[in-house]
Design a protein around this motif. Structure first.
Motif, PDB file in Angstrom:
ATOM      1  N   ALA A  88       3.271  -4.361  14.816  1.00  0.00           N
ATOM      2  CA  ALA A  88       3.516  -3.322  15.812  1.00  0.00           C
ATOM      3  C   ALA A  88       3.368  -1.922  15.220  1.00  0.00           C
ATOM      4  CB  ALA A  88       4.908  -3.496  16.410  1.00  0.00           C
ATOM      5  N   LEU A  89       3.566  -1.810  13.910  1.00  0.00           N
ATOM      6  CA  LEU A  89       3.404  -0.519  13.226  1.00  0.00           C
ATOM      7  C   LEU A  89       1.937  -0.193  12.957  1.00  0.00           C
ATOM      8  CD1 LEU A  89       6.360  -0.823  10.672  1.00  0.00           C
ATOM      9  CD2 LEU A  89       6.263   0.662  12.685  1.00  0.00           C
ATOM     10  N   ARG A  90       1.062  -1.168  13.196  1.00  0.00           N
ATOM     11  CA  ARG A  90      -0.396  -1.011  13.059  1.00  0.00           C
ATOM     12  C   ARG A  90      -0.794  -0.488  11.670  1.00  0.00           C
ATOM     13  NH1 ARG A  90      -2.592   2.062  18.246  1.00  0.00           N
ATOM     14  NH2 ARG A  90      -4.558   1.285  17.362  1.00  0.00           N
ATOM     15  N   PRO A  91      -0.337  -1.170  10.616  1.00  0.00           N
ATOM     16  CA  PRO A  91      -0.722  -0.717   9.263  1.00  0.00           C
ATOM     17  C   PRO A  91      -2.176  -1.073   8.959  1.00  0.00           C
ATOM     18  CG  PRO A  91       0.464  -2.772   9.104  1.00  0.00           C
ATOM     19  CD  PRO A  91       0.493  -2.388  10.566  1.00  0.00           C
ATOM     20  N   ASP A  92      -2.805  -0.246   8.141  1.00  0.00           N
ATOM     21  CA  ASP A  92      -4.141  -0.570   7.640  1.00  0.00           C
ATOM     22  C   ASP A  92      -4.060  -1.551   6.480  1.00  0.00           C
ATOM     23  OD1 ASP A  92      -6.060   1.251   9.174  1.00  0.00           O
ATOM     24  OD2 ASP A  92      -4.482   2.637   8.550  1.00  0.00           O
ATOM     25  N   PHE A  93      -2.952  -1.497   5.739  1.00  0.00           N
ATOM     26  CA  PHE A  93      -2.718  -2.485   4.696  1.00  0.00           C
ATOM     27  C   PHE A  93      -1.245  -2.480   4.312  1.00  0.00           C
ATOM     28  CE2 PHE A  93      -4.167   1.353   2.515  1.00  0.00           C
ATOM     29  CZ  PHE A  93      -3.215   1.543   1.519  1.00  0.00           C
ATOM     30  N   VAL A  94      -0.863  -3.519   3.581  1.00  0.00           N
ATOM     31  CA  VAL A  94       0.511  -3.697   3.112  1.00  0.00           C
ATOM     32  C   VAL A  94       0.490  -3.765   1.590  1.00  0.00           C
ATOM     33  CG1 VAL A  94       2.459  -5.321   3.047  1.00  0.00           C
ATOM     34  CG2 VAL A  94       1.271  -4.876   5.209  1.00  0.00           C
ATOM     35  N   VAL A  95       1.490  -3.163   0.944  1.00  0.00           N
ATOM     36  CA  VAL A  95       1.626  -3.292  -0.504  1.00  0.00           C
ATOM     37  C   VAL A  95       2.933  -4.014  -0.810  1.00  0.00           C
ATOM     38  CG1 VAL A  95       0.204  -1.290  -1.070  1.00  0.00           C
ATOM     39  CG2 VAL A  95       2.654  -0.973  -0.698  1.00  0.00           C
ATOM     40  N   GLY A  96       2.881  -4.881  -1.811  1.00  0.00           N
ATOM     41  CA  GLY A  96       4.054  -5.645  -2.191  1.00  0.00           C
ATOM     42  C   GLY A  96       3.957  -6.106  -3.627  1.00  0.00           C
ATOM     43  N   LEU A  97       4.836  -7.024  -4.001  1.00  0.00           N
ATOM     44  CA  LEU A  97       4.884  -7.572  -5.350  1.00  0.00           C
ATOM     45  C   LEU A  97       4.306  -8.988  -5.353  1.00  0.00           C
ATOM     46  CD1 LEU A  97       8.534  -6.468  -6.259  1.00  0.00           C
ATOM     47  CD2 LEU A  97       6.398  -5.186  -6.554  1.00  0.00           C
ATOM     48  N   PRO A  98       3.940  -9.506  -6.520  1.00  0.00           N
ATOM     49  CA  PRO A  98       3.451 -10.890  -6.571  1.00  0.00           C
ATOM     50  C   PRO A  98       4.417 -11.893  -5.942  1.00  0.00           C
ATOM     51  CG  PRO A  98       2.957  -9.787  -8.631  1.00  0.00           C
ATOM     52  CD  PRO A  98       3.807  -8.834  -7.826  1.00  0.00           C
ATOM     53  N   SER A  99       5.707 -11.626  -6.027  1.00  0.00           N
ATOM     54  CA  SER A  99       6.701 -12.519  -5.413  1.00  0.00           C
ATOM     55  C   SER A  99       6.639 -12.518  -3.891  1.00  0.00           C
ATOM     56  CB  SER A  99       8.110 -12.120  -5.872  1.00  0.00           C
ATOM     57  OG  SER A  99       8.387 -10.769  -5.536  1.00  0.00           O
ATOM     58  N   ASP A 100       5.910 -11.571  -3.318  1.00  0.00           N
ATOM     59  CA  ASP A 100       5.758 -11.510  -1.861  1.00  0.00           C
ATOM     60  C   ASP A 100       4.594 -12.353  -1.345  1.00  0.00           C
ATOM     61  OD1 ASP A 100       7.865  -9.626  -1.348  1.00  0.00           O
ATOM     62  OD2 ASP A 100       6.575  -8.039  -2.138  1.00  0.00           O
ATOM     63  N   ALA A 101       3.912 -13.075  -2.223  1.00  0.00           N
ATOM     64  CA  ALA A 101       2.685 -13.786  -1.841  1.00  0.00           C
ATOM     65  C   ALA A 101       2.915 -14.745  -0.679  1.00  0.00           C
ATOM     66  CB  ALA A 101       2.112 -14.527  -3.045  1.00  0.00           C
ATOM     67  N   SER A 102       3.985 -15.549  -0.760  1.00  0.00           N
ATOM     68  CA  SER A 102       4.196 -16.561   0.280  1.00  0.00           C
ATOM     69  C   SER A 102       4.569 -15.935   1.616  1.00  0.00           C
ATOM     70  CB  SER A 102       5.279 -17.549  -0.161  1.00  0.00           C
ATOM     71  OG  SER A 102       6.507 -16.881  -0.366  1.00  0.00           O
ATOM     72  N   ARG A 103       5.352 -14.869   1.586  1.00  0.00           N
ATOM     73  CA  ARG A 103       5.799 -14.305   2.861  1.00  0.00           C
ATOM     74  C   ARG A 103       4.796 -13.330   3.485  1.00  0.00           C
ATOM     75  NH1 ARG A 103      10.634 -10.000   2.180  1.00  0.00           N
ATOM     76  NH2 ARG A 103       9.751  -8.647   0.598  1.00  0.00           N
ATOM     77  N   THR A 104       3.690 -13.084   2.814  1.00  0.00           N
ATOM     78  CA  THR A 104       2.659 -12.225   3.401  1.00  0.00           C
ATOM     79  C   THR A 104       1.446 -13.019   3.886  1.00  0.00           C
ATOM     80  OG1 THR A 104       1.741 -11.815   1.190  1.00  0.00           O
ATOM     81  CG2 THR A 104       3.293 -10.183   2.052  1.00  0.00           C
ATOM     82  N   ARG A 105       1.526 -14.346   3.822  1.00  0.00           N
ATOM     83  CA  ARG A 105       0.373 -15.155   4.219  1.00  0.00           C
ATOM     84  C   ARG A 105      -0.002 -14.946   5.682  1.00  0.00           C
ATOM     85  NH1 ARG A 105       2.646 -19.981   0.915  1.00  0.00           N
ATOM     86  NH2 ARG A 105       1.714 -19.583  -1.125  1.00  0.00           N
ATOM     87  N   GLY A 106       0.995 -14.694   6.521  1.00  0.00           N
ATOM     88  CA  GLY A 106       0.714 -14.480   7.927  1.00  0.00           C
ATOM     89  C   GLY A 106      -0.119 -13.252   8.197  1.00  0.00           C
ATOM     90  N   LEU A 107      -0.108 -12.307   7.264  1.00  0.00           N
ATOM     91  CA  LEU A 107      -0.900 -11.087   7.438  1.00  0.00           C
ATOM     92  C   LEU A 107      -2.392 -11.378   7.354  1.00  0.00           C
ATOM     93  CD1 LEU A 107       1.228  -8.682   5.219  1.00  0.00           C
ATOM     94  CD2 LEU A 107       1.121  -8.690   7.714  1.00  0.00           C
TER      95      LEU A 107
END
Length: 282
Positions: A88-107
């Motif tokens: 809903a925030l309409r990001p062009d991209f997301v930044v995170g840590l390697p530990s975020d790999a599993s929870r960002t799969r939906g992106l």
């Protein structure tokens, strides 16, 4: 030319199998207008430090520095992210840590690139600042932040190199149960640079520590994380049985110092540690 060098380095890293993936096609076009969601406090701080704070559309629950970050929409908790809120925030991209790999799969299914960057060690600060500079079109600003931090840290390390006493420090991250910092962790690196020694021998970055082991170690001083409420417990074992407590060598990290967050406040945190070690010289 500088931009091409950074891009080439990022691509080479991806080919070599590093944790930092190659950029998605077109992500560098109009970088300074890209909307970003940050999943880590360290990355949020770094984005603001290089002048990209205005591009941050959402951030993690623990991003509280600088003050402007507290007003941003929160899109995650400890183990999950609100995918619908992010989209809903309409990001062009997301930044995170390697530990975020599993929870960002939906992106991936929503075709929102996620760039995962390390922040485990001291050197990761500079690499991540450079990468964020590329992603946001602020290569020069990021370079200036890196140069300023390196210069300040070099000055502080020169100061600490003159210390004759290298006190044995125990860092208190939590008290029930006791958690501390192990060898090779970010804070362990700062202790070394400040002229101190980490009393903990564990190779785990943030190990659980027994009261019996702490009493056996008898550190010269305690450094207590800012949010930890140790003071009411100092009159009780095992804390009351530590010589460091009896001698008043307990140092609480000041608010907003960010000692536990690898990022642009590294020089502030190191400067405070150097002052603590300087007091322990006598």
């Amino acid at each position: 030319m500088k931009r091409m060098v950074v891009l080439a380095a990022a691509l080479a890293c991806a080919i070599a199998g590093c944790a930092r993936p190659a950029p998605a096609p077109g992500v560098y076009a109009g970088e300074q207008h890209k909307r970003i969601v940050s999943l880590a406090p360290s990355l949020t701080e770094e984005l603001f430090a290089i002048g990209a704070g205005g591009q941050v559309a959402g951030t993690s629950a623990y991003s509280n520095y600088p003050a402007q970050a507290r007003a941003l929409p929160v899109i995650d908790a400890a183990s999950w992210i609100n995918l619908e809120k992010i989209l809903a925030l309409r990001p062009d991209f997301v930044v995170g840590l390697p530990s975020d790999a599993s929870r960002t799969r939906g992106l991936e299914r929503a075709k929102v690139p996620a760039f995962l960057m390390k922040d485990d060690r001291y050197d990761d600060i500079y690499a991540t600042l450079d990468e964020l500079g590329v992603l946001t079109g602020r290569i020069d600003a990021a370079g200036q932040v890196v140069q300023r931090l390196r210069s300040r840290v070099a000055t502080l390390r020169k100061q600490s190199a003159a210390f004759r006493v290298h006190p044995r420090i125990f860092v208190v991250l939590d008290v029930s149960p006791i958690y501390t910092v192990g060898r090779g962790s970010y804070i362990d690196s700062l202790l070394t640079m400040a002229g101190a020694r980490n009393v903990v021998q564990s190779g785990l970055p943030y190990p659980n520590y027994s009261a019996e082991r702490l009493l056996s170690d008898q550190p010269d001083a305690l450094i207590v994380a800012g949010e930890v409420k140790l003071k009411p417990l100092l009159a009780r074992p095992p804390w009351s049985d530590l010589s460091a407590v009896r001698r008043g060598r307990v140092y609480q990290v000041p608010p907003d110092l960010g000692l536990e967050v690898p990022g642009p406040r590294v020089a502030m945190g190191l400067a405070w540690l150097v002052r603590v070690v300087e007091r322990l010289q006598s």
